[in-house]
Design a protein around this motif. Structure first.
Motif, PDB file in Angstrom:
ATOM      1  N   ASP A 233      12.273   2.641   1.451  1.00 48.70           N
ATOM      2  CA  ASP A 233      11.570   2.108   0.279  1.00 48.70           C
ATOM      3  C   ASP A 233      11.912   2.897  -0.969  1.00 48.70           C
ATOM      4  OD1 ASP A 233       9.764   1.116   2.563  1.00 48.70           O
ATOM      5  OD2 ASP A 233       9.050   0.087   0.776  1.00 48.70           O
TER       6      ASP A 233
ATOM      7  N   VAL B  20      -1.733  -2.682  13.620  1.00 50.53           N
ATOM      8  CA  VAL B  20      -0.559  -1.915  13.216  1.00 50.53           C
ATOM      9  C   VAL B  20      -0.670  -0.478  13.705  1.00 50.53           C
ATOM     10  CG1 VAL B  20       0.650  -0.936  11.239  1.00 50.53           C
ATOM     11  CG2 VAL B  20      -0.019  -3.326  11.216  1.00 50.53           C
TER      12      VAL B  20
ATOM     13  N   ARG C 128      -5.662   4.312   8.618  1.00 46.92           N
ATOM     14  CA  ARG C 128      -5.862   2.911   8.271  1.00 46.92           C
ATOM     15  C   ARG C 128      -5.102   2.557   7.000  1.00 46.92           C
ATOM     16  NH1 ARG C 128     -11.466   3.434   8.881  1.00 46.92           N
ATOM     17  NH2 ARG C 128     -11.826   3.333   6.645  1.00 46.92           N
ATOM     18  N   TYR C 130      -2.500   4.155   5.713  1.00 49.96           N
ATOM     19  CA  TYR C 130      -1.062   4.166   5.979  1.00 49.96           C
ATOM     20  C   TYR C 130      -0.634   2.867   6.663  1.00 49.96           C
ATOM     21  CZ  TYR C 130      -0.585   9.113   4.799  1.00 49.96           C
ATOM     22  OH  TYR C 130      -0.566  10.306   4.140  1.00 49.96           O
ATOM     23  N   ALA C 131      -1.505   2.326   7.504  1.00 50.58           N
ATOM     24  CA  ALA C 131      -1.183   1.048   8.135  1.00 50.58           C
ATOM     25  C   ALA C 131      -1.062  -0.043   7.072  1.00 50.58           C
ATOM     26  CB  ALA C 131      -2.240   0.678   9.171  1.00 50.58           C
ATOM     27  N   TRP C 132      -1.959  -0.022   6.086  1.00 54.06           N
ATOM     28  CA  TRP C 132      -1.855  -1.000   5.001  1.00 54.06           C
ATOM     29  C   TRP C 132      -0.562  -0.798   4.212  1.00 54.06           C
ATOM     30  CZ3 TRP C 132      -3.580  -5.516   4.466  1.00 54.06           C
ATOM     31  CH2 TRP C 132      -4.872  -5.867   4.864  1.00 54.06           C
ATOM     32  N   ILE C 133      -0.180   0.461   4.003  1.00 51.40           N
ATOM     33  CA  ILE C 133       1.080   0.723   3.299  1.00 51.40           C
ATOM     34  C   ILE C 133       2.230   0.112   4.079  1.00 51.40           C
ATOM     35  CG2 ILE C 133       2.696   2.535   2.621  1.00 51.40           C
ATOM     36  CD1 ILE C 133       0.385   4.234   1.812  1.00 51.40           C
ATOM     37  N   PHE C 134       2.202   0.261   5.392  1.00 49.74           N
ATOM     38  CA  PHE C 134       3.246  -0.313   6.218  1.00 49.74           C
ATOM     39  C   PHE C 134       3.269  -1.831   6.092  1.00 49.74           C
ATOM     40  CE2 PHE C 134       6.160  -0.896   9.559  1.00 49.74           C
ATOM     41  CZ  PHE C 134       5.705  -1.936  10.335  1.00 49.74           C
ATOM     42  N   ILE C 135       2.082  -2.443   6.014  1.00 50.05           N
ATOM     43  CA  ILE C 135       2.006  -3.896   5.938  1.00 50.05           C
ATOM     44  C   ILE C 135       2.512  -4.394   4.593  1.00 50.05           C
ATOM     45  CG2 ILE C 135       0.414  -5.854   5.892  1.00 50.05           C
ATOM     46  CD1 ILE C 135      -1.366  -4.262   7.797  1.00 50.05           C
ATOM     47  N   ARG C 137       4.406  -2.812   2.133  1.00 49.83           N
ATOM     48  CA  ARG C 137       5.540  -2.323   1.362  1.00 49.83           C
ATOM     49  C   ARG C 137       6.697  -3.293   1.373  1.00 49.83           C
ATOM     50  NH1 ARG C 137       6.583   1.844   5.918  1.00 49.83           N
ATOM     51  NH2 ARG C 137       8.438   0.788   6.654  1.00 49.83           N
ATOM     52  N   THR C 138       7.695  -2.942   0.572  1.00 50.79           N
ATOM     53  CA  THR C 138       8.796  -3.867   0.314  1.00 50.79           C
ATOM     54  C   THR C 138       9.460  -4.338   1.592  1.00 50.79           C
ATOM     55  OG1 THR C 138       9.169  -2.414  -1.557  1.00 50.79           O
ATOM     56  CG2 THR C 138      10.710  -4.215  -1.260  1.00 50.79           C
ATOM     57  N   GLU C 139       9.685  -3.399   2.538  1.00 52.50           N
ATOM     58  CA  GLU C 139      10.303  -3.805   3.796  1.00 52.50           C
ATOM     59  C   GLU C 139       9.273  -3.837   4.904  1.00 52.50           C
ATOM     60  OE1 GLU C 139      14.037  -2.927   4.367  1.00 52.50           O
ATOM     61  OE2 GLU C 139      14.444  -2.635   2.240  1.00 52.50           O
ATOM     62  N   LEU C 141       5.579  -5.259   6.910  1.00 54.81           N
ATOM     63  CA  LEU C 141       5.253  -6.357   7.810  1.00 54.81           C
ATOM     64  C   LEU C 141       5.132  -7.691   7.077  1.00 54.81           C
ATOM     65  CD1 LEU C 141       4.571  -6.827  10.761  1.00 54.81           C
ATOM     66  CD2 LEU C 141       2.188  -6.534  10.216  1.00 54.81           C
ATOM     67  N   ASP C 157       6.497  -7.528  -4.492  1.00 54.08           N
ATOM     68  CA  ASP C 157       6.167  -6.148  -4.836  1.00 54.08           C
ATOM     69  C   ASP C 157       4.658  -5.977  -4.817  1.00 54.08           C
ATOM     70  OD1 ASP C 157       7.930  -4.194  -7.349  1.00 54.08           O
ATOM     71  OD2 ASP C 157       7.272  -3.765  -5.299  1.00 54.08           O
ATOM     72  N   TYR C 160       1.520  -0.291  -4.463  1.00 54.41           N
ATOM     73  CA  TYR C 160       1.526   0.569  -5.631  1.00 54.41           C
ATOM     74  C   TYR C 160       1.251  -0.225  -6.902  1.00 54.41           C
ATOM     75  CZ  TYR C 160       3.748   3.402  -2.087  1.00 54.41           C
ATOM     76  OH  TYR C 160       4.020   4.052  -0.918  1.00 54.41           O
TER      77      TYR C 160
END
Lengths: 358, 250, 297
Positions: A233, B20, C128, C130-135, C137-139, C141, C157, C160
């Motif tokens: 990213d 997740v 939790r 960080y899981a949302w960040i994973f969901i 973010r640009t690449e 979920l 986008d 952030y």
């Protein structure tokens, strides 16, 4: 009536539990200060991953003591808690700039060099560090640098200056630390200034540069930029070396560089608190932690450099040669320690707030 | 029908990050960013991490105890507020809602200063007290909302028929107020489990809770071990829910 | 006989007023000791000065409050109020149908659903988020799924940004809205709803004419429990918002810890509290109106 009895009994149980707890704690404290029969207990206040159970166990076995670990999550919180009057801790691990603040407030006990033989084999640049030249209060434990982690597959040519963080080609894929001193430090260094300057015009100029940079920055993050580097990213991240080294494991094309203008050098130091009831044991513990072999294991696990130069003999070659963990020797004279700026903090604060509100 | 759809979607929304994080607890890599392969490694680490498990146990204990205290203080307070008339009520309501309004850092530091001043040694008990202090408004707000809707004539009728205050409470008031109290207890318990700042400032040496351990991991990256622990918590709680469902069917 | 019963009633009335106050005492003492006293300390500190190394120097000064007059802080407060307000509104919109659905379930199931809603929040907040960040973010979920389904061609986008912060806040505070709403809706006599249905009320009229007036205290309780904490949120704006903006919570956290400027932090906290008190006064006014108009009895 069954319900009222139930309520009263719950109330009673709760009160009893509460009293029992306070009672237990008081007895534990008196017990630890008890006579020769009592086991000495050491309270270590540190970062969560700085201890490994095996090392603690080893110390407990060899010294016949008990080590209890508590954790904090930032230097400032540590200071605030100790300033508020919390006692009971023996050894803690502030960063270099925090050592001066704590020493100025009289929180630290003076160290006895005789109890710390491992002090003689510290790395050369840590033998007389600016924040505590005579090791009166602090023993450097782990150290490193602040630089730029980048994906060498995307960022070409390899960057060597802080200016690369202003390169429009990487718009939206840059991350800076969420730390006002470090972020301003990067700009000030690129302007040829010291990161500890108290000159308002310099800070103002730095602020303008940062405002110009803001559209290129994806996020200001002090903790998960290693994840962002590893996932792609972000291709340029201002950060501490350790997390970048971690990201390298997941994405081998990641590299670390300290720009030619220089960067921050940091060291987490072991100190003994003045209110500690076990100063002798505390110093034994500190000596244990900076022992060459013990420090080497910690260094390999955390990917931060160890302060004991003899630890190098026990550290894996690939980690020794990783500039994110062990910076090359010729780099060190160009590095700067972060110093407290006193009243000028307000200038930085205001500038930082204005930057955020753009 | 659309109601069921929205509720289902809301539930899915609530559980999406949980799924997740459970998935990533099986990630072979230490970073929770990239999937590097399936592994039970972190569950193994968790099983041997006594310190973390002790911290988790402490968290549960503190949450349970502070919730009990806050319910025992808050329900009478809410009912008392309701019965009060006149000017005093407004200012008392303000005082009771104060902890909700105070920023946590302030509350933590102030509590610390207070305990130091009266020379009460910091321990897990002080954590319980701190939690009970900031959770009190939650209980009061929720129970008051319910108590307001109570028909006072019911209570008056009971009293007129000769019931004592306790009997009135148990037979008349409590059944009507119970959902609010249980809901408030659930909310207070949840808030207490995840509290960090106030806990940090008032915890004594040797009294760690789970959030204290986890937030401190940010320096070296939060290990997927925490994902494993969270997964265990979630799955065992859901298991308990499933069990009670099964019991009810009988 | 009338006279004696009258006197018994008034005696009972004053007795219950007294008893009411007695009930309050433990909770009141608790709050005074653990909240009011700290607040007084904060009030005092807000008029002090910051020491060179961050301690508190007890010299009276109005500088902290004067500094706050800078428009910068006004913008921060404004932005935070807006964000908190939107969070509350959207939580209400999302939470009401959910609470209504649960309240209409058979009684045993209700408790289970409530617990089910809370279980996600028994995990650690950082993990939790960080899981949302994973969901997001640009690449991450969401983008991957949307691209696979050919719904979008370039990644969105989402992370952030203010939208991500709003999402995070709504997610975190939804239970604080659902629970009070559930408690309020559960009380509503199902017969009233049946009656409205029989009179051909559509969903919106049902809500506006029947549910809204009857569940007002619950709605207000939910709004209070969401608005106030979300005003002081700082981790969510930092993690999901990329720390690109400052909300009041961030600022206060920053002043107390990083800047070690306890006087300025205290002044900020007090201004925040006064602002919140303002909205709480509205809460009390609304409650008084409820009681005054006989609140649905």
């Amino acid at each position: 009536m069954p319900v009222s009895r139930y309520v009263v009994s719950v109330l009673g149980v709760a009160t009893i539990c509460l009293l029992a707890w306070s009672g237990c704690d008081r007895s534990r404290e008196t017990h630890s200060q008890g006579g020769p029969g009592a086991i000495a207990t050491l309270h270590y206040f540190t970062w969560s991953d700085y201890v490994s159970p095996e090392l603690i166990h080893e110390f407990e076995q060899t010294h016949g003591a008990r080590v209890i670990v508590d954790t904090f999550s930032s230097n400032e919180e540590l200071l605030a808690k100790l300033q508020g009057g919390a006692t009971g801790y023996d050894v803690t691990v502030p960063s270099d700039f925090m050592v001066s603040v704590m020493a100025a407030q009289g929180m630290l006990a003076e160290l006895d060099p005789a109890a710390l033989p491992n002090l003689n084999t510290l790395e050369p640049h840590l033998q007389h560090p600016a924040f505590d030249p005579m090791h009166r209060y602090a023993v450097p434990y782990l150290w490193g640098t602040v630089g730029i982690g980048y994906d060498s597959a995307v960022v070409t040519p390899p960057p060597d200056s802080w200016d690369v963080l202003w390169d429009g080609r990487y718009r939206g894929r840059i991350s800076m630390l969420n730390d006002q001193r470090e972020v301003f430090g990067a700009v000030l260094r690129s302007m040829g200034q010291s990161m500890n300057t108290t000159d308002p015009t310099m800070v103002e100029a730095a602020k303008q540069q940062l405002i110009a940079q803001k559209p290129l920055v994806k996020t200001y993050a002090s903790e998960h930029y290693d994840q962002l580097l590893a996932s792609g990213d972000v291709v340029l991240a201002q950060g501490w070396g350790g997390p970048v080294a971690r990201a390298m494991r997941d994405r081998p094309s990641i590299r670390y560089v300290v720009p030619k203008e220089g960067g921050t050098i940091w060291a987490d130091c072991l100190v003994v608190l003045r209110a500690s009831p076990n100063k002798a044991l505390a110093m034994q513990f500190i000596n244990f932690l900076i022992d060459a072999r013990v420090a080497a294991r910690t260094s390999e696990r955390l990917l931060f450099a160890a302060s004991n130069r003899e630890a190098r003999a026990w550290i894996r070659k690939d980690i020794l040669e990783n500039p994110a963990v062990y910076p090359p020797a010729e780099l060190i004279p160009r590095m700067e320690w972060m110093k407290d700026v006193g009243k000028a903090m307000r200038i930085y604060d205001r500038a930082w707030t204005e930057l955020k509100m753009q | 029908m659309w109601l069921r759809g929205i509720s289902g979607l809301s539930l899915a929304f609530l559980y999406l990050p949980i799924i997740v994080l459970v998935v990533f607890s099986f990630n072979a890599s230490r970073l929770s960013a990239v999937w590097q392969g399936f592994s039970w490694h972190w569950y193994g680490v968790l099983r041997h991490d006594d310190a973390l498990l002790a911290a988790a146990a402490n968290s549960l204990w503190v949450a349970a105890l502070s919730t009990s205290i806050v319910v025992l203080l808050g329900v009478p307070a809410a009912m008392g507020l309701e019965r009060l008339r006149g000017r005093g009520r407004r200012s008392l309501e303000t005082i009771f809602l104060l902890p909700l309004v105070l920023p946590e850092v302030m509350m933590g530091v102030a509590l610390l200063l207070f305990f130091v001043m009266i020379r009460w040694p910091l321990s897990l008990a002080t954590v319980v007290i701190g939690h009970a202090a900031f959770n009190l408004p939650v209980v009061i707000v929720m129970v008051r909302a319910r108590v307001q809707k109570l028909d006072p004539r019911l209570e008056e009728a009971a009293r007129d028929l000769g019931a004592s205050a306790w009997q009135t409470f148990c037979r008349i008031t409590w059944p009507l107020v119970r959902p609010a109290v249980l809901g408030a207890a659930l909310l207070a318990f949840t808030i207490s489990l995840d509290d960090f700042i106030v806990t940090f400032f008032v915890a004594g040496p040797g009294s760690t809770t789970l959030p204290l351990r986890v937030y401190s991991m940010i320096k070296s990256g939060i290990s997927p071990e925490i994902n494993a622990l969270s997964s265990v918590l979630v799955l065992s709680s859901m298991g308990l829910v499933g069990l009670s469902l099964a019991f009810q069917r009988r | 006989m009338n006279q004696s019963s009258f006197s018994v009633e008034s005696a009972a009335g004053s007795r219950s007023r007294f008893a009411g106050f007695r009930l309050l005492v433990p909770g009141l003492l608790w709050t005074i000791v653990f909240c009011l006293l700290p607040m007084i300390v904060v009030l005092a500190v807000s008029f002090a000065t910051r020491g060179t190394y961050g301690g508190v120097v007890w010299e009276f000064s109005l500088d902290n409050y004067r500094d706050l007059l800078h428009p910068l802080y006004g913008r921060i407060f404004g932005q935070s109020l807006l964000m908190a307000g939107m969070t509350t509104g959207l939580c209400l919109a999302l939470g009401f149908p959910l609470a209504y659905y649960i309240a209409r379930l058979p009684p045993r199931r209700q408790a289970l659903w409530l617990v089910l809603i809370m279980i996600p929040f028994w995990t650690n907040f950082l993990v939790r988020t960080y899981a949302w960040i994973f969901i997001l973010r640009t690449e991450g979920l969401l983008n991957t799924v949307l691209i696979q389904l050919h719904l979008i061609s370039t990644p969105l986008d989402l992370l952030y940004s203010n939208q991500a912060v709003l999402l995070g806040l709504i997610y975190g505070y939804l239970p604080f809205m659902v629970l009070p709403l559930y408690v309020a809706i559960e009380r509503v006599d199902p017969a009233l709803i049946e009656a409205a249905r029989d009179l051909y009320a559509d969903r919106w009229s049902l809500f506006r004419r029947v549910l809204l007036p009857l569940t007002k205290p619950g709605m207000i309780a939910g709004c209070v429990l969401v608005f106030i904490p979300s005003l002081g949120a700082f981790l969510t704006p930092d993690l999901l918002g990329g720390a690109r903006s400052m909300m009041v919570g961030n600022l206060i956290q920053h002043e107390y810890l990083v800047a070690r400027d306890w006087p300025l932090g205290s002044a900020l906290s007090l201004v925040l509290m006064l602002m919140v008190m303002g909205s709480l006064l509205w809460y009390f006014r609304a409650q008084a109106l409820q009681a005054g108009t006989g609140g649905g009895r």
